[in-house]
Design a protein around this motif. Structure first.
Motif, PDB file in Angstrom:
ATOM      1  N   ARG A  78      -1.564   7.502  -9.591  1.00 53.78           N
ATOM      2  CA  ARG A  78      -0.423   7.464  -8.661  1.00 53.78           C
ATOM      3  C   ARG A  78       0.363   6.159  -8.780  1.00 53.78           C
ATOM      4  N   ALA A 110       3.436   1.344   2.924  1.00 57.39           N
ATOM      5  CA  ALA A 110       4.498   2.307   2.585  1.00 57.39           C
ATOM      6  C   ALA A 110       3.852   3.620   2.154  1.00 57.39           C
ATOM      7  N   GLY A 130       7.187   2.146  -1.896  1.00 54.14           N
ATOM      8  CA  GLY A 130       6.175   1.112  -2.133  1.00 54.14           C
ATOM      9  C   GLY A 130       6.217   0.604  -3.568  1.00 54.14           C
ATOM     10  N   LYS A 179      -1.568   6.473   8.830  1.00 49.45           N
ATOM     11  CA  LYS A 179      -1.240   5.052   8.997  1.00 49.45           C
ATOM     12  C   LYS A 179      -2.255   4.380   9.928  1.00 49.45           C
ATOM     13  N   HIS A 187      11.813  -2.868   6.886  1.00 48.20           N
ATOM     14  CA  HIS A 187      12.351  -1.572   6.473  1.00 48.20           C
ATOM     15  C   HIS A 187      13.362  -1.747   5.348  1.00 48.20           C
ATOM     16  N   PHE A 188      12.929  -1.370   4.141  1.00 49.40           N
ATOM     17  CA  PHE A 188      13.793  -1.441   2.961  1.00 49.40           C
ATOM     18  C   PHE A 188      14.609  -0.160   2.847  1.00 49.40           C
ATOM     19  N   GLN A 210      -1.480  -1.016  -4.134  1.00 51.49           N
ATOM     20  CA  GLN A 210      -2.604  -0.115  -3.853  1.00 51.49           C
ATOM     21  C   GLN A 210      -2.111   1.318  -3.676  1.00 51.49           C
ATOM     22  N   ASP A 211      -2.857   2.263  -4.219  1.00 51.39           N
ATOM     23  CA  ASP A 211      -2.643   3.679  -3.905  1.00 51.39           C
ATOM     24  C   ASP A 211      -3.980   4.370  -4.088  1.00 51.39           C
ATOM     25  N   PHE A 268       2.410   7.742   3.190  1.00 51.86           N
ATOM     26  CA  PHE A 268       3.058   8.920   3.768  1.00 51.86           C
ATOM     27  C   PHE A 268       3.470   8.660   5.214  1.00 51.86           C
ATOM     28  N   GLU A 269       4.553   9.340   5.598  1.00 54.59           N
ATOM     29  CA  GLU A 269       5.066   9.192   6.963  1.00 54.59           C
ATOM     30  C   GLU A 269       4.206  10.033   7.909  1.00 54.59           C
ATOM     31  N   ILE A 272       0.855  -1.194   0.000  1.00 54.05           N
ATOM     32  CA  ILE A 272       0.000   0.000   0.000  1.00 54.05           C
ATOM     33  C   ILE A 272       0.885   1.235   0.000  1.00 54.05           C
ATOM     34  N   GLY A 273       0.661   2.092  -0.999  1.00 55.51           N
ATOM     35  CA  GLY A 273       1.516   3.260  -1.211  1.00 55.51           C
ATOM     36  C   GLY A 273       2.426   2.942  -2.379  1.00 55.51           C
ATOM     37  N   ALA A 274       2.198   3.589  -3.524  1.00 57.86           N
ATOM     38  CA  ALA A 274       2.984   3.286  -4.727  1.00 57.86           C
ATOM     39  C   ALA A 274       4.000   4.387  -4.984  1.00 57.86           C
ATOM     40  N   GLY A 275       4.521   4.985  -3.916  1.00 63.32           N
ATOM     41  CA  GLY A 275       5.500   6.068  -4.051  1.00 63.32           C
ATOM     42  C   GLY A 275       6.890   5.522  -4.310  1.00 63.32           C
ATOM     43  N   THR A 288       7.943   2.038   7.633  1.00 65.25           N
ATOM     44  CA  THR A 288       8.278   3.362   8.188  1.00 65.25           C
ATOM     45  C   THR A 288       9.756   3.489   8.570  1.00 65.25           C
ATOM     46  N   SER A 289      10.288   4.696   8.320  1.00 63.17           N
ATOM     47  CA  SER A 289      11.688   4.962   8.691  1.00 63.17           C
ATOM     48  C   SER A 289      11.783   5.585  10.065  1.00 63.17           C
TER      49      SER A 289
HETATM   50  P1  NAI Z   1       6.012   8.729  -1.114  1.00 63.14           P
HETATM   51  O1  NAI Z   1       5.449  10.031  -0.716  1.00 63.14           O
HETATM   52  O2  NAI Z   1       6.913   8.644  -2.315  1.00 63.14           O
HETATM   53  O3  NAI Z   1       4.808   7.725  -1.396  1.00 63.14           O
HETATM   54  C1  NAI Z   1       3.724   7.551  -0.566  1.00 63.14           C
HETATM   55  C2  NAI Z   1       2.558   7.063  -1.395  1.00 63.14           C
HETATM   56  O4  NAI Z   1       1.539   6.618  -0.524  1.00 63.14           O
HETATM   57  C3  NAI Z   1       1.954   8.110  -2.305  1.00 63.14           C
HETATM   58  O5  NAI Z   1       1.925   7.628  -3.648  1.00 63.14           O
HETATM   59  C4  NAI Z   1       0.544   8.304  -1.753  1.00 63.14           C
HETATM   60  O6  NAI Z   1      -0.426   8.557  -2.758  1.00 63.14           O
HETATM   61  C5  NAI Z   1       0.292   6.987  -1.077  1.00 63.14           C
HETATM   62  N1  NAI Z   1      -0.700   7.037  -0.017  1.00 63.14           N
HETATM   63  C6  NAI Z   1      -0.770   7.923   1.004  1.00 63.14           C
HETATM   64  N2  NAI Z   1      -1.811   7.614   1.799  1.00 63.14           N
HETATM   65  C7  NAI Z   1      -2.391   6.514   1.288  1.00 63.14           C
HETATM   66  C8  NAI Z   1      -3.494   5.707   1.654  1.00 63.14           C
HETATM   67  N3  NAI Z   1      -4.199   5.980   2.756  1.00 63.14           N
HETATM   68  N4  NAI Z   1      -3.808   4.658   0.895  1.00 63.14           N
HETATM   69  C9  NAI Z   1      -3.121   4.375  -0.207  1.00 63.14           C
HETATM   70  N5  NAI Z   1      -2.039   5.081  -0.611  1.00 63.14           N
HETATM   71  C10 NAI Z   1      -1.686   6.145   0.130  1.00 63.14           C
HETATM   72  O7  NAI Z   1       6.719   8.127   0.165  1.00 63.14           O
HETATM   73  P2  NAI Z   1       7.983   7.153   0.303  1.00 63.14           P
HETATM   74  O8  NAI Z   1       9.221   7.938   0.278  1.00 63.14           O
HETATM   75  O9  NAI Z   1       7.816   6.024  -0.632  1.00 63.14           O
HETATM   76  O10 NAI Z   1       7.803   6.637   1.806  1.00 63.14           O
HETATM   77  C11 NAI Z   1       6.812   5.729   2.169  1.00 63.14           C
HETATM   78  C12 NAI Z   1       7.159   5.095   3.488  1.00 63.14           C
HETATM   79  O11 NAI Z   1       8.422   4.448   3.372  1.00 63.14           O
HETATM   80  C13 NAI Z   1       7.302   6.061   4.639  1.00 63.14           C
HETATM   81  O12 NAI Z   1       6.795   5.450   5.782  1.00 63.14           O
HETATM   82  C14 NAI Z   1       8.802   6.274   4.753  1.00 63.14           C
HETATM   83  O13 NAI Z   1       9.200   6.555   6.068  1.00 63.14           O
HETATM   84  C15 NAI Z   1       9.315   4.920   4.365  1.00 63.14           C
HETATM   85  N6  NAI Z   1      10.668   4.891   3.822  1.00 63.14           N
HETATM   86  C16 NAI Z   1      11.106   5.827   2.915  1.00 63.14           C
HETATM   87  C17 NAI Z   1      12.391   5.749   2.403  1.00 63.14           C
HETATM   88  C18 NAI Z   1      12.851   6.715   1.364  1.00 63.14           C
HETATM   89  O14 NAI Z   1      14.060   6.744   1.085  1.00 63.14           O
HETATM   90  N7  NAI Z   1      11.980   7.497   0.742  1.00 63.14           N
HETATM   91  C19 NAI Z   1      13.337   4.706   2.827  1.00 63.14           C
HETATM   92  C20 NAI Z   1      12.746   3.725   3.719  1.00 63.14           C
HETATM   93  C21 NAI Z   1      11.482   3.854   4.203  1.00 63.14           C
END
Ligand code: NAI
Length: 633
Positions: A331, A378, A308, A386, A429-430, A325-326, A380-381, A302-305, A407-408
């Motif tokens: 997205r 995965a 994810g 969450k 945690h990747f 899922q996103d 938003f933080e 969940i979370g295709a950022g 989560t980080s």
């Molecule tokens: P991101 O902002 O790139 O992606 C988050 C995605 O989650 C967005 O596409 C958003 O539309 C989606 N989203 C938000 N709420 C949602 C919901 N309720 N249902 C479905 N989708 C939803 O964030 P990123 O960087 O990928 O981080 C995600 C998680 O991974 C965070 O918890 C972060 O702490 C952790 N993390 C991030 C790292 C990084 O280098 N960016 C490294 C390791 C962990």
């Protein structure tokens, strides 16, 4: 015999089958090799029409030399004796009058490939697990049992050096293509094909004339090019083995016994000992994945950022069926595009790429949760977001499914408060970029269900990453040790040392990337936030704060400490590095590693070293930060 079985067929063909007692994979221990010598003795008395060498293990042909024996080498004499043992035995095999054939199915590595190369014919089986290579360089040593002599003769020196200097493997088909294997056949015909080829009398395919020249009078040209290539990646004082391989091939035709001083130097080098240590550490991490019989086939992300999307793609690449899922399809689209690029790069064959892509299913409504063995969050933080998600997820989870957060920075203890069964939540945690980083931290909060932790580790192994259990604490292990190191690097910039010079100092120390470039890659805003959380209230470095204030966030914004063009930092020339700078910058990382071990965040010093090496790329030849600091004392 304990490990080999020798049978004579009516046709006059002898078959030697290796089935190392008490092991799931074959390794060439002293005993296994002594028994093989006995087989050659026997066959000398009554020569067969031909000899087939094969394995009885499902895992593969032969995984290499016995690493345990290698670890016990103490004196130069022992090192030379070890080289002589394989060099002489395989020369003997290469010289027998009757035809010989290695039937290679599954892994055929190191000494295993050197044995196969000493046979007249090499037949590979076209199967997913078949891989051939000489990975000795990764242990800081060289393929001294004939590999440096025979691989260049088979495939030409450029391809051979490429394999020996990188440790890269080739699959069965590629082996045929480059001339390493005489043929590559499907499993169902391998028995017949082996016997036909063995008795065919067919001469080996000769190397093209240009390759023979390059492997003869023109060796110096190839060696010069190879040294230049190696120099781009490894310094001789850190990694002497690749340079030794080139020298041994060029000047001694691959015979290490002709240059005992090189053997002594390599075997006694701290690098070889430390890389062996890293190998054992890696095995230990793999072991965490073996403690549970849990097997996943469906994953829901969940979370295709950034994270994810790449986690989902990686899982699909490794054979899982993945729903992603996103909030909207739009997205998810960029993640699918990145996934396709990953599959194309790693799988190459259109059918395989298609199949991997079919396994990755966009799923905005999140229906995949119902069938998933592992659910990874995965998004938003943000704790509230969450919480809302976990509340809606829990009633839909399959019994026994792993529920994980990526989560980080948010404590699992805070995230799980909304769950009926809080003990089921673990952290998986990747690291970014997912495809490149071998380590995954499995985060364990107080009172977590051990079955879930075991299952999470097993899953991480299943997708071919290295699991490291860590206790829930800010930054876990890897980010917690990186933070003070990056802080020290930026303080040096505040003190007037240029970013280029700071990076150059750490590259010379053996880091894969300079710390300032790392800050740019991670994002200056993220580094600032992480610093606030992990630096114990220390003031942010001026150089960081100023850039963030100006909106210079690093690679993602095109400007940070460096200007970024086409994904690369534009660096000016480094200045002269002040004496002791690298040690000074590394010390906070060492100290933090030490304190995290003491606080029990990671179980022991070896595992801390393993985590820091596989999670940050910390100079592997050093054996890890704590090992490095102990050696220095
Ligand atoms: P991101 O902002 O790139 O992606 C988050 C995605 O989650 C967005 O596409 C958003 O539309 C989606 N989203 C938000 N709420 C949602 C919901 N309720 N249902 C479905 N989708 C939803 O964030 P990123 O960087 O990928 O981080 C995600 C998680 O991974 C965070 O918890 C972060 O702490 C952790 N993390 C991030 C790292 C990084 O280098 N960016 C490294 C390791 C962990």
């Amino acid at each position: 015999m304990k490990h080999w079985q020798l049978t004579q067929e009516d046709s006059g063909i002898a078959v030697a089958v290796l089935d190392k007692a008490g092991e799931t994979a074959n390794a060439l221990s002293a005993e296994v090799m002594a028994e093989f010598a006995t087989i050659l003795d026997q066959l000398e008395q009554t020569p067969p029409k031909g000899l087939i060498i094969r394995s009885a293990k499902a895992a593969g042909f032969i995984a290499g030399a016995d690493i345990g024996e290698f670890s016990q080498l103490d004196t130069p004499d022992q090192g030379r004796a070890l080289v002589a043992r394989g060099w002489n035995l395989f020369n003997r095999l290469a010289a027998v009058k009757y035809p010989t054939l290695a039937l290679v199915r599954g892994h055929c590595l190191g000494g295993g490939l050197e044995l196969a190369l000493a046979c007249r014919y090499l037949l590979t089986v076209d199967e997913a697990g078949t891989k051939l290579g000489l990975p000795e360089v990764m242990l800081g040593i060289f393929p001294g049992w004939g590999g440096m002599l025979r691989l260049p003769q088979r495939v030409g020196p450029a391809a051979a050096l490429d394999m020996m200097l990188s440790g890269r493997t080739v699959d069965g088909k590629k082996a045929r293509k480059i001339g390493l294997a005489d043929d590559c056949v499907p499993p169902r015909v391998m028995e017949m094909a082996a016997r036909q080829l063995l008795l065919s009398g067919q001469p080996r395919r000769p190397l093209p004339i240009i390759q023979r020249l390059l492997n003869g009078p023109l060796k110096a040209v190839v060696a010069h090019g190879a040294r230049k290539q190696v120099a781009k990646k490894a310094r001789p004082e850190h990694y002497p083995a690749p340079y030794a391989i080139i020298d041994l091939w060029q000047k001694h035709n691959g015979n290490a016994l002709a240059a005992p001083e090189i053997v002594d130097r390599i075997i006694a080098s701290p690098t070889a000992k430390n890389l062996l240590r890293v190998f054992h550490l890696q095995e230990r991490l793999k072991g965490f994945g073996k403690e549970s019989a849990f097997k996943a086939s469906r994953v829901h992300v969940i979370g295709a950022g950034v994270m994810g999307g790449d986690i989902a793609a990686w899982c699909a690449l490794r054979g899982m069926t993945v729903t992603l899922q996103d909030q909207t399809l739009e997205r998810i689209a960029p993640a699918l595009k990145r996934a396709h690029a990953l599959f194309a790069k790693r799988l190459r064959e259109p059918l395989k790429i298609r199949a991997a892509f079919d396994r990755l299913i966009p799923d905005p409504p999140g229906d995949g949760v119902l069938h998933a063995d592992v659910v990874i969050e995965a998004i938003f933080e943000n704790v509230e977001a969450k919480h809302a998600l976990f509340q809606s997820l829990e009633p839909r989870l399959k019994a026994g499914a792993v529920l994980a957060s990526n989560t980080s920075s948010l404590p699992l203890e805070a995230l799980r408060t909304v769950l009926q069964r809080p003990e089921r939540l673990v952290g998986i945690h990747f690291f970014n970029p997912v495809a490149m980083m071998p380590l995954v931290e499995v985060v364990v909060a107080d009172g977590a269900d051990p079955a879930m932790v075991g299952a999470a580790c097993a899953f991480v192994r299943q997708i071919d990453k290295l699991p490291l259990p860590v206790n829930s604490a800010p930054g876990f292990l890897v980010n917690a040790v990186l933070a003070p190191y990056m802080l020290a690097a930026m303080r040096a910039v505040d003190d007037g040392i240029s970013p280029e010079t700071v990076d150059a100092a750490m590259l010379a120390f053996g880091m894969p990337m300079g710390p300032i470039e790392l800050v740019d890659t991670v994002g200056l805003d993220i580094a600032l936030a992480a610093g606030k959380q992990l630096a114990g209230g220390a003031e942010a470095p001026r150089c960081l704060q100023q850039r963030v204030d100006q909106g210079h966030l690093g690679k993602k914004s095109g400007q940070g400490f460096y200007a970024w063009q086409a994904g690369r930092p534009q660096k000016a020339a480094a200045g002269s590095v002040p004496a002791g700078l690298a040690e000074k910058l590394v010390q906070p990382l060492v100290d933090r590693s030490e304190s995290l071990v003491q606080a029990g965040i990671v179980a022991d010093a070896d595992l801390a070293d393993a985590g820091v090496i596989f999670g940050t790329g910390f100079a592997p030849f050093s054996g890890g930060p704590l090992h490095f600091s102990r050696q220095k004392r």
